[in-house]
Design a protein around this motif. Structure first.
Motif, PDB file in Angstrom:
ATOM      1  N   ILE A 227       0.835  -1.204   0.000  1.00 12.31           N
ATOM      2  CA  ILE A 227       0.000   0.000   0.000  1.00 12.31           C
ATOM      3  C   ILE A 227       0.868   1.252   0.000  1.00 12.31           C
ATOM      4  O   ILE A 227       0.618   2.200  -0.754  1.00 12.31           O
ATOM      5  CB  ILE A 227      -0.965  -0.017   1.206  1.00 12.31           C
ATOM      6  N   LEU A 231       0.882   3.885  -3.124  1.00 20.79           N
ATOM      7  CA  LEU A 231       0.546   5.298  -2.901  1.00 20.79           C
ATOM      8  C   LEU A 231       1.616   6.209  -3.504  1.00 20.79           C
ATOM      9  O   LEU A 231       1.302   7.262  -4.066  1.00 20.79           O
ATOM     10  CB  LEU A 231       0.389   5.590  -1.408  1.00 20.79           C
ATOM     11  N   TYR A 257      -6.679   4.086  -8.371  1.00 26.62           N
ATOM     12  CA  TYR A 257      -5.927   3.665  -7.194  1.00 26.62           C
ATOM     13  C   TYR A 257      -6.806   3.514  -5.956  1.00 26.62           C
ATOM     14  O   TYR A 257      -6.473   2.752  -5.048  1.00 26.62           O
ATOM     15  CB  TYR A 257      -4.745   4.599  -6.951  1.00 26.62           C
ATOM     16  N   LEU A 261      -6.014  -0.031  -4.389  1.00 28.84           N
ATOM     17  CA  LEU A 261      -5.503  -0.060  -3.020  1.00 28.84           C
ATOM     18  C   LEU A 261      -6.489  -0.720  -2.069  1.00 28.84           C
ATOM     19  O   LEU A 261      -6.099  -1.406  -1.121  1.00 28.84           O
ATOM     20  CB  LEU A 261      -5.181   1.361  -2.558  1.00 28.84           C
ATOM     21  N   THR A 262      -7.772  -0.517  -2.309  1.00 26.35           N
ATOM     22  CA  THR A 262      -8.779  -1.167  -1.474  1.00 26.35           C
ATOM     23  C   THR A 262      -8.686  -2.676  -1.598  1.00 26.35           C
ATOM     24  O   THR A 262      -8.947  -3.406  -0.637  1.00 26.35           O
ATOM     25  CB  THR A 262     -10.185  -0.680  -1.856  1.00 26.35           C
ATOM     26  N   GLN A 278      -4.144   1.319   7.683  1.00 22.92           N
ATOM     27  CA  GLN A 278      -4.037   1.312   6.222  1.00 22.92           C
ATOM     28  C   GLN A 278      -5.241   1.992   5.574  1.00 22.92           C
ATOM     29  O   GLN A 278      -5.106   2.699   4.567  1.00 22.92           O
ATOM     30  CB  GLN A 278      -3.907  -0.132   5.711  1.00 22.92           C
ATOM     31  N   ILE A 282      -5.049   5.300   3.051  1.00 22.68           N
ATOM     32  CA  ILE A 282      -5.599   5.345   1.691  1.00 22.68           C
ATOM     33  C   ILE A 282      -6.615   6.481   1.577  1.00 22.68           C
ATOM     34  O   ILE A 282      -6.575   7.284   0.635  1.00 22.68           O
ATOM     35  CB  ILE A 282      -6.260   3.995   1.332  1.00 22.68           C
ATOM     36  N   SER A 285      -5.278   9.990   1.287  1.00 23.42           N
ATOM     37  CA  SER A 285      -4.431  10.258   0.120  1.00 23.42           C
ATOM     38  C   SER A 285      -5.221  10.440  -1.166  1.00 23.42           C
ATOM     39  O   SER A 285      -4.687  10.950  -2.149  1.00 23.42           O
ATOM     40  CB  SER A 285      -3.426   9.107  -0.077  1.00 23.42           C
TER      41      SER A 285
END
Length: 331
Positions: A227, A231, A257, A261-262, A278, A282, A285
């Motif tokens: 992650i 990012l 993303y 990312l999820t 985490q 996310i 960001s």
């Protein structure tokens, strides 16, 4: 030797059975105005011996040895040693076709030159990834990123099969991020693209990429590290969109993303303390994060363990019904 036009950097780690083929494919080029920099990354086989043999035999080959630190640190050492106007990277497992360099230097007025490659997985049947010839200049460069971000072969992800200008690398102080162990090549490429004004894609694929089960690639990492690294890549893409693109391009990268990312959070229990850390990382960001995720299948990552299990059971039930319908139709 005089200052060459091209510096070729090869990071080498336990490639004793491959390095000869790689180096010889370079030496067989009709194009001779290059230096070859071999960086042994603490190999435990006879790689260093072979590299030194080449360096002793050829004036334009230099060999450097360092303790093991990974391909990024090896490439960075190579970048400190280059004398050429252009830089290219080749992996020690790979090789190149006879006319590879000659094709590139017909287009030396561009800042970045890229072609496809021929891929072989652990000695399997080779497959070529070739693309149409295309020019991208100034604001069009965001189209280059969008055209190749998920293209077959993932050409944007690696440093090989490309030519970089040394002056751009030095002006932007570009190096491979040694703290990122997956995606560091992609970050380097995106940093370079941000500082470029023109890109040429060639419709050839004479770089021979052979993936091995060991060596420089194919490692597993922690979810939290993935992650963090993704990012960094997202922020580099957003930076390029801010320079070359518009609001639509920015939203595209944020949405892409947010979903990708999820997906990593599916590997963490929502009751785990790591999950909250985490998730917040996310969410903070990505602009409009909740909007992008709500309509995605990955929204399940934000369900409680009970709801996750129910959704998974429902998915398996639906899949079984579809399987029965399929087989009944065939009877």
């Amino acid at each position: 030797m005089n200052k060459p036009l091209l510096s070729v950097i090869i990071p080498v780690y336990n490639a004793g059975d491959k390095i000869n083929r790689c180096v010889e494919s370079i030496l067989n080029q009709p194009f001779k105005d290059f230096e070859l920099i071999l960086v042994d990354d603490g190999s435990t086989d006879d790689s260093l011996l072979r590299c030194n043999q080449f360096a002793n035999q050829y004036e334009n080959i230099r060999c450097f040895h360092k303790s093991n630190g990974g391909p990024s640190s090896a490439r960075n050492l190579g970048l400190e040693k280059v004398n050429g106007e252009w830089v290219s990277f080749i992996d020690s497992d790979d090789s190149i076709g006879e006319d590879w360099y000659s094709q590139f230097f017909k287009y030396a007025n561009y800042d970045l030159i890229m072609q496809g490659f021929t891929f072989s997985d652990c000695g399997g049947e080779p497959h070529s990834y070739s693309y149409e010839s295309h020019d991208y200049k100034n604001k069009d460069i965001v189209r280059f990123i969008l055209d190749f971000i998920d293209s077959p072969g993932l050409l944007l992800r690696g440093p090989v099969n490309k030519f970089f200008r040394k002056d751009i690398i030095e002006m932007a102080n570009l190096r491979f991020d040694e703290q990122v162990l997956c995606g560091e090549d992609y970050l380097f490429n995106l940093g370079y693209i941000y500082n470029a004004n023109s890109v040429k894609v060639l419709p050839v694929c004479s770089y021979m990429y052979e993936r091995q089960a060991s060596g420089l690639a194919l490692r597993k990492y922690k979810v939290g590290d993935h992650i963090d690294w993704q990012l960094k890549i997202m922020k580099a893409l957003v930076k390029n969109a801010e320079r070359f693109g518009d609001e639509v391009d920015l939203r595209y990268f944020y949405k892409k993303y947010a979903i990708e990312l999820t997906g990593y959070l599916l590997n963490i229990s929502i009751e785990d303390s790591l999950y909250k850390v985490q998730f917040n990382k996310i969410r903070s960001s990505i602009i409009d994060f909740r909007k992008y995720i709500f309509y995605s299948k990955y929204v399940i990552a934000y369900f409680s363990p009970f709801l996750r299990r129910k959704c998974w059971s429902l998915y398996l039930h639906i899949r079984e019904i579809k399987r029965k319908i399929f087989f009944n139709q065939r009877l």
